[in-house]
Design an enzyme around this catalytic site. Structure first.
Site, short mmCIF file in Angstrom:
data_model
loop_
_atom_site.label_atom_id
_atom_site.label_comp_id
_atom_site.label_asym_id
_atom_site.label_seq_id
_atom_site.Cartn_x
_atom_site.Cartn_y
_atom_site.Cartn_z
N GLY A 11 0.82 -1.20 0.00
CA GLY A 11 0.00 0.00 0.00
C GLY A 11 0.85 1.25 0.00
N GLY A 16 1.16 5.18 3.19
CA GLY A 16 2.30 4.36 2.78
C GLY A 16 3.42 5.19 2.19
N ALA A 17 3.06 6.18 1.37
CA ALA A 17 4.08 7.05 0.78
C ALA A 17 4.77 7.88 1.85
CB ALA A 17 3.44 7.96 -0.27
N GLU A 131 -1.19 0.41 16.12
CA GLU A 131 -1.35 1.74 16.71
C GLU A 131 -2.13 2.70 15.81
OE1 GLU A 131 -1.81 4.08 19.29
OE2 GLU A 131 -0.05 2.98 20.02
N GLY A 136 -5.93 7.66 14.60
CA GLY A 136 -4.84 8.24 13.83
C GLY A 136 -3.51 8.27 14.57
N LYS A 207 -13.27 1.48 15.19
CA LYS A 207 -12.22 1.88 16.13
C LYS A 207 -12.62 1.54 17.56
CE LYS A 207 -10.94 5.67 13.03
NZ LYS A 207 -11.02 7.12 12.80
N GLY A 304 -4.57 11.71 8.23
CA GLY A 304 -3.53 12.41 7.49
C GLY A 304 -2.29 11.56 7.34
#
EC number: 1.1.1.3
Length: 434
Positions: A11, A16-17, A131, A136, A207, A304
């Site tokens: 991914g 991932g980036a 985590e 997030g 979540k 984000g």
């Protein structure tokens, strides 16, 4: 320094980036913190040609994440594909079956298959860390799994969806209608083209299911969560809440009761002076009530690239250092069966909005139905009529003292059957948060 930790990353979207860039640009810092180099040696994504701001040329490329997890020479598999089934599930199983530990940000995968995967990982001596799967960048999983191990948790609750919090904040502060606010959220990238998963409360429920297991040492039971989204919240509700000293938030709550564990996600009125009420925009917040420490509140970015990558990195660094803990804090075989509390067992105050037909006896009938169900009213407010459609109706707000949801539902069903309402009654729970 020890041999490098070899990562297979499935991914290469926003998170991932970001993870790949951080591991490249901060390689020396992370090597010092982990005691060994950390290198991504294999990746999988849909588009090889896309520019992701990081050099991937030295990494083995796999079109199929399952093949990466099954064949690549790696020490850790990082799953950022997303989704509860398909490639995400198959690739994680493939890695675990090889005895390779997994880091994932995939809340849906774990909410649906977490116990099964934890048992598989335990059998193969491969840990799953997650985590980034709840709230997030907020380190709530590590806090609950490690720092609070000596405490008994009574309740965990919070704002777990940034899209809903952003919309409710703007509706309150700018008076924007729900549909207009949703359109803005979609334009800014806070909401998907199909926003149901967020505004329907399902994202927050996934979540919450994970936090519930950590809090109470029980198996995950996503189906037992009462879920209500924010689509029925109106500007009139938000204005009324402000006048009464409350703010409306989409709250996710899990708590132990006398009859079992209660899990619910729904719009909630919370005191305007409370710390949780000050959490605005796309920010998330999680509170944990314990016996020894009391209550703690963690607040931070809920989504984000960098925020979520920060949480993934925390798990990666732990893996590199050799940290191995049970996925859900206890032996997967020792997770207690989930015992569901009585249906909708919430006890507290309620906000009720009624559109009452302007006729003799209507108010007396409503008061009688409340009394029949032992509901005591803290206040009754008749609000200003708006528009031509309201000429024959009286907007009425009721605030109850502490009562049960079953009693409120029964009373409102009776009021509706009496024929004194123009539209279905609206109910919002009130949480004291004390």
């Amino acid at each position: 320094m020890d041999s490098p930790l070899r990562i297979g990353l499935a991914g290469l979207g926003t998170v991932g980036a970001s993870l790949a860039r951080l591991l490249s640009t901060r390689a020396q810092t992370y090597a010092l913190r982990a005691g060994r180099p950390i290198k991504i040696v294999a990746v999988s994504a849909r588009d090889r040609s896309r520019d992701r701001g990081v050099d991937l040329s030295a990494m083995a490329w796999f079109d199929d994440p399952v093949e990466l997890a099954s064949k690549a020479e790696i020490d850790l598999f990082v799953e950022l594909v997303g989704g509860s089934e398909g490639a995400a599930l198959a690739s994680v199983k493939a890695a675990l079956n090889r005895g390779i530990p997994v880091v994932t940000a995939n809340k849906a995968l774990l909410a649906h298959h977490g116990v099964e995967l934890a048992k598989l990982g335990q059998k193969k001596n491969a840990t799953i860390f997650f985590e980034a799967a709840a709230a997030g960048g907020i380190p709530i999983i590590k806090t609950m799994r490690e720092a609070l191990r000596g405490n008994a948790v009574h309740r965990v609750y919070g704002i777990l969806n940034g899209t809903c919090n952003y919309m409710l904040t703007r509706m309150e502060k700018e008076g924007i209608a729900f549909d207009d606010c949703l359109a803005d959220a979609q334009r800014l990238g806070y909401a998907e083209a199909d926003p149901t998963f967020d505004i329907g409360g399902f994202d927050a429920a996934h979540k919450l299911a994970l936090l519930t297991s950590l809090a109470f040492g029980c198996e995950i039971d996503l189906d037992s969560i009462f879920i209500e989204g924010i689509s029925s919240v109106t500007n009139a509700d938000i204005e009324a809440a402000a006048e009464l000293g409350y703010r409306i938030k989409l709250l996710a709550v899990a708590q132990r009761t006398d009859s079992g564990i209660e899990q619910r996600v729904h719009p909630t009125m919370i005191p305007a002076h409370s710390a949780l009420a000050q959490v605005d925009g796309v920010t998330n917040a999680v509170a944990v009530d314990t016996d020894l420490l009391g209550s703690i509140l963690l607040v931070g970015p809920g989504a984000g690239g960098n925020a979520t990558a920060s949480a993934v990195l925390s798990d990666v660094l732990d893996m590199a250092k050799g940290v191995r803990l049970p996925t859900f804090a206890v032996d997967a075989k020792q997770l207690a069966p989930y015992k569901r509390a009585r249906m909708r067992a919430h006890e507290g105050g309620y906000y009720i909005r009624l559109s009452v037909l302007d006729r003799v006896g209507a108010f007396a009938s409503i008061a009688r139905r409340m009394a029949e169900n032992d509901i005591s009213l803290e206040s009754i407010v008749q609000r200003k009529r708006d528009g031509q459609d309201a000429i024959d109706t009286a907007p009425v707000i009721l605030i109850t003292h502490e009562t049960t949801e079953a009693a409120v539902k029964k009373a409102l069903d009776a009021v509706s059957k009496d024929g004194h309402l123009k539209e279905a009654p609206r109910m919002i729970r009130i949480e004291a948060l004390d």
